[in-house]
Scaffold this motif. Structure first.
Motif, PDB file in Angstrom:
ATOM      1  N   HIS A  80       0.928  -1.389   0.013  1.00  0.00           N
ATOM      2  CA  HIS A  80      -0.014   0.081  -0.087  1.00  0.00           C
ATOM      3  C   HIS A  80       0.758   1.287   0.075  1.00  0.00           C
ATOM      4  O   HIS A  80       1.888   1.282   0.765  1.00  0.00           O
ATOM      5  N   VAL A  98      -1.656  -6.054   6.238  1.00  0.00           N
ATOM      6  CA  VAL A  98      -1.265  -4.868   7.293  1.00  0.00           C
ATOM      7  C   VAL A  98       0.179  -5.406   7.847  1.00  0.00           C
ATOM      8  O   VAL A  98       0.354  -6.343   8.419  1.00  0.00           O
ATOM      9  N   GLU A 103      -0.264   1.831   9.282  1.00  0.00           N
ATOM     10  CA  GLU A 103      -1.318   1.127   8.046  1.00  0.00           C
ATOM     11  C   GLU A 103      -2.639   0.665   8.744  1.00  0.00           C
ATOM     12  O   GLU A 103      -3.752   1.068   8.174  1.00  0.00           O
ATOM     13  N   ARG A 106      -4.728   3.851   9.311  1.00  0.00           N
ATOM     14  CA  ARG A 106      -5.320   4.313   8.032  1.00  0.00           C
ATOM     15  C   ARG A 106      -6.388   3.360   7.805  1.00  0.00           C
ATOM     16  O   ARG A 106      -7.646   4.108   7.251  1.00  0.00           O
ATOM     17  N   ASN A 129       8.485  -6.024   3.877  1.00  0.00           N
ATOM     18  CA  ASN A 129       7.175  -5.571   4.742  1.00  0.00           C
ATOM     19  C   ASN A 129       6.909  -6.530   5.898  1.00  0.00           C
ATOM     20  O   ASN A 129       7.796  -7.414   6.113  1.00  0.00           O
TER      21      ASN A 129
ATOM     22  N   ALA B 103       7.805   1.848   3.270  1.00  0.00           N
ATOM     23  CA  ALA B 103       7.966   1.856   4.840  1.00  0.00           C
ATOM     24  C   ALA B 103       9.204   1.767   5.220  1.00  0.00           C
ATOM     25  O   ALA B 103      10.405   1.748   4.179  1.00  0.00           O
TER      26      ALA B 103
END
Lengths: 297, 207
Positions: A80, A98, A103, A106, A129, B103
């Protein structure tokens, strides 16, 4: 001229083969990057016909395109950006990966049109991630609070393997097990109807590591006929090629042919000189024409 | 998620005037710059003929008022597209390719990064996840070699480039998710030059 042809029957064969290997775990099929360049919608439909029961879309816009085409199975999106439209994703029942509390917040702020199905991701060593081991308890705790507030459903706990070595994958699997246990201690149900899906394996571990299959395997590259391993090729795994690239011969001289295909069509400039007949292609991919060696065996 | 190929039409116009040619090599959708953008501009600066790859591109070029040559010419006949698109090392680069920092993550020394753990951190550091990969044309040869720019500062790409993401090492830099990560662009604006590392290798080059 040149032509790239996609073989949906071969793709369906691969999906069915992989789904049989993964069973009783379920099969999620990755259709990201326009289904690895094969065109997303026909491939997504073929995957569902052949035994997959969910789709991995990478990002929300692709997931929404699948929904717009009338596809109703679970669709998973996990990468995302700052502009990702979570409101639309939730309204269209897109399952959301997630990786962080930010995140999650949101997403929970976008749940006025429904309950978000979220899959909490733990980083088990790939360092892309996913929440770190240190961040995991806080992410789970926030998710449980959002669940109790009726904003989300914890639909999955997941991670992704680095395929570095069997030992590294085993260490990552142990990390995943610890994260599941922590989530359970914090209150995520690990039994019963509300138990989240557990998923870790992609093509490589899905084929070779039964203990990594958990509830579902996210197959990608293998479904497109390409082996994820160094020691065996696609046919060796019972998989069929899903694409044929043909090009017209423009000229022949001195045992070399110039083909009407090149770097602009996606052939890497460095594909020259490969010894395997199936791979032999360009000795000079540039612009639209290249000159493969036709004289090698 | 933002993925951007920005085309600088002013730079393109200046380069075309400088090239001072009657014919522009605009094959492969003007080397990926977008023939629909390039064709009218080329007409405005006095170029009369475009070399294109396909019938569809021929129609686009003709609609902008060009004479059209379809197909291939021998290398000697092709004018230097490198000047037009600013990839000759002298003229202003026309294309800037950038992605988004998804990120950031603090990791200890010894942390493996991406598939195969081909990179391990040598110190406690911060990693940044970038939402671009080989599906977006970033060559995998850039793994552990390329450098990317955020606000003009360079960061090394670490670990293997995946289909839709790669990792950069941010060290102690204060950058945040959402930042623009430039793969290549105009060095005069602090961007990595196209030729500085593997990420540029998919960009247009003179045939």
């Amino acid at each position: 001229m040149s032509e790239l042809r996609v073989h949906l029957p071969a793709f369906r064969h691969n999906v069915a083969t992989l789904a049989a290997i993964a069973a009783p775990a379920r099969t999620m099929l990755a259709v990201k990057a326009e289904a690895y360049g094969h065109e997303m919608l026909p491939v997504a439909r073929a995957a569902l016909e052949a035994g997959a029961d969910s789709l991995a879309a990478l990002e929300v816009p692709a997931a929404l395109a699948l929904r717009d085409a009338g596809i109703r199975v679970p669709i998973f999106a996990w990468l995302h950006g700052a502009d990702t439209d979570f409101r639309a994703a939730i309204a269209q029942r897109v399952d959301l990966g997630v990786s962080s509390r930010e995140e999650l917040h949101r997403i929970t702020a976008s749940t006025d049109e429904g309950v978000a199905a979220v899959h909490l991701k733990i980083d088990t060593g790939l360092h892309r991630n996913g929440a770190s081991v240190e961040q995991w308890p806080a992410l789970v705790t926030d998710a449980l609070a959002a669940r109790d507030a009726g904003r989300i459903r914890i639909a999955g706990l997941w991670s992704h393997l680095a395929d570095a070595s069997p030992e590294a994958d085993a260490a990552a699997r142990a990390e995943f097990e610890r994260a599941i246990a922590v989530a359970g201690e914090l209150g995520v149900p690990l039994e019963g109807p509300d138990r989240p899906l557990l998923h870790l394996a992609a093509s490589s571990a899905g084929i070779r590591e039964p203990e990594a299959r958990y509830d579902l395997v996210r197959f990608g590259i293998a479904a497109y006929g390409v082996s994820p391993f160094d020691d065996v090729d696609g046919p060796g795994l019972g998989l069929r090629g899903t694409m044929t690239l043909r090009a017209e011969v423009l000229a022949v001289a001195d045992g070399r042919a110039v083909l009407d295909v090149g770097a602009a069509d996606g052939l890497p400039p460095r594909c020259s000189g490969r010894p395997e007949p199936a791979q032999r292609s360009c000795s000079a991919a540039a612009g639209h024409a290249c000159s493969p060696s036709t004289s090698t065996p | 998620m933002r993925r951007r190929a920005l085309i600088d039409l002013e730079a393109l116009a200046a380069n075309l005037r400088d090239a001072d040619a009657d014919l522009l090599d605009a094959r492969a959708d003007a080397y990926g710059h977008g023939l629909a953008l390039v064709a009218p501009l080329a007409r405005d600066v006095g170029i009369g003929t475009l070399l294109v790859s396909t019938e569809r591109d021929a129609a686009t070029a003709a609609a902008a008022g060009h004479e059209v040559v379809i197909g291939r010419m021998s290398a000697a006949e092709i004018p230097d597209a490198a000047i037009a698109f600013g990839v000759d090392g002298t003229h202003r680069p026309v294309m800037t390719v950038s992605g988004e920092l998804i990120a950031t993550k603090h990791v200890p020394a010894g942390a493996g990064v991406s598939y195969g753990y081909t990179f391990r951190t040598s110190r406690p550091t911060t990693l940044g996840l970038v939402g671009l990969g080989y599906a977006d044309g970033i060559p995998r040869l850039g793994s552990n070699r390329a450098h990317l720019a955020i606000d003009g500062a360079r960061y090394p790409l670490v670990g293997r480039i995946a289909m839709d993401q790669f990792v950069i090492e941010l060290g102690d830099a204060e950058v945040h998710a959402g930042a623009e990560v430039v793969v290549f662009g105009d060095p005069a604006e602090g961007h990595p030059p196209r030729a500085s590392g593997p990420p540029g290798q998919n960009a247009p080059r003179s045939p």
